[in-house]
Motif scaffolding. Sequence first.
Motif, short mmCIF file in Angstrom:
data_model
loop_
_atom_site.label_atom_id
_atom_site.label_comp_id
_atom_site.label_asym_id
_atom_site.label_seq_id
_atom_site.Cartn_x
_atom_site.Cartn_y
_atom_site.Cartn_z
N GLY A 76 0.83 -1.20 0.00
CA GLY A 76 0.00 0.00 0.00
C GLY A 76 0.87 1.25 0.00
O GLY A 76 2.03 1.23 -0.42
N GLN A 77 0.32 2.35 0.49
CA GLN A 77 1.07 3.61 0.52
C GLN A 77 2.35 3.50 1.34
O GLN A 77 3.41 3.96 0.93
N ALA A 78 2.24 2.89 2.53
CA ALA A 78 3.42 2.73 3.38
C ALA A 78 4.45 1.84 2.70
O ALA A 78 5.66 2.07 2.79
N GLY A 79 3.98 0.83 2.01
CA GLY A 79 4.88 -0.07 1.30
C GLY A 79 5.60 0.62 0.16
O GLY A 79 6.78 0.37 -0.09
N GLN A 80 4.89 1.50 -0.54
CA GLN A 80 5.50 2.25 -1.63
C GLN A 80 6.59 3.18 -1.10
O GLN A 80 7.65 3.33 -1.73
#
Length: 212
Positions: A76-80
């Motif tokens: 998700g966003q944190a992973g990106q």
Amino acid sequence: MLFSSQSQLQLFTKQSKKGLRSIDELKDVAKECKRCQLRTNCKKVVFGSGNKKAELMLVGEGPGKTEDKRGIPFVGQAGQLLNKILEAAEIRRDKIYISNIIKCRPPGNRKPTIEEMKSCLWILAQEIRFVNPKLIVPLGSTALRGLLNPNGSITRRRGIWVEKEGKYFLPTFHPAALLHDKNKKEPTWKDFLKIKKAYNKYLKLKAEGKKV
């Protein structure tokens, strides 16, 4: 400490009786786990991913909405954002292993309870046993409390190496925290420079056949 050496021994013994011989077998078992109520409402069990013999392992809190949908940690966003940090630190994601304290998404992305963490930590214990990384990075307060100290403060403990049972832990902020607080970006980057240095040094020594 939730993840004490005594609890590890008990968990390893228990799983050994089940005959688990590989991380792939563990993944199959984890998919059927119903030790807590989180499995009831989540779409997928989000098992760890990456190099199954990695020397560096990152451990987050748990799956978010995107991870729950795709069944892969940190997408998700944190992973990106984590991908960007790893790229800047010249650490290839496919060369490391990434997992979470819990494998099922809590409703509304709330923090997992202590009981939920305890129910799920046996899976992480086995992941660590099979992957056998030398360096482990707890990302955020939940990972810090699950792996090292149930009362630990990520603000106070981040950036400090901790040796435990032959492995080295360096807690830092979770990427999701950086999305909400830009002031955490600089200290997190400093932590990843430490991680990069230790990781590269370990790989170099290992390549030279030296004991580490």
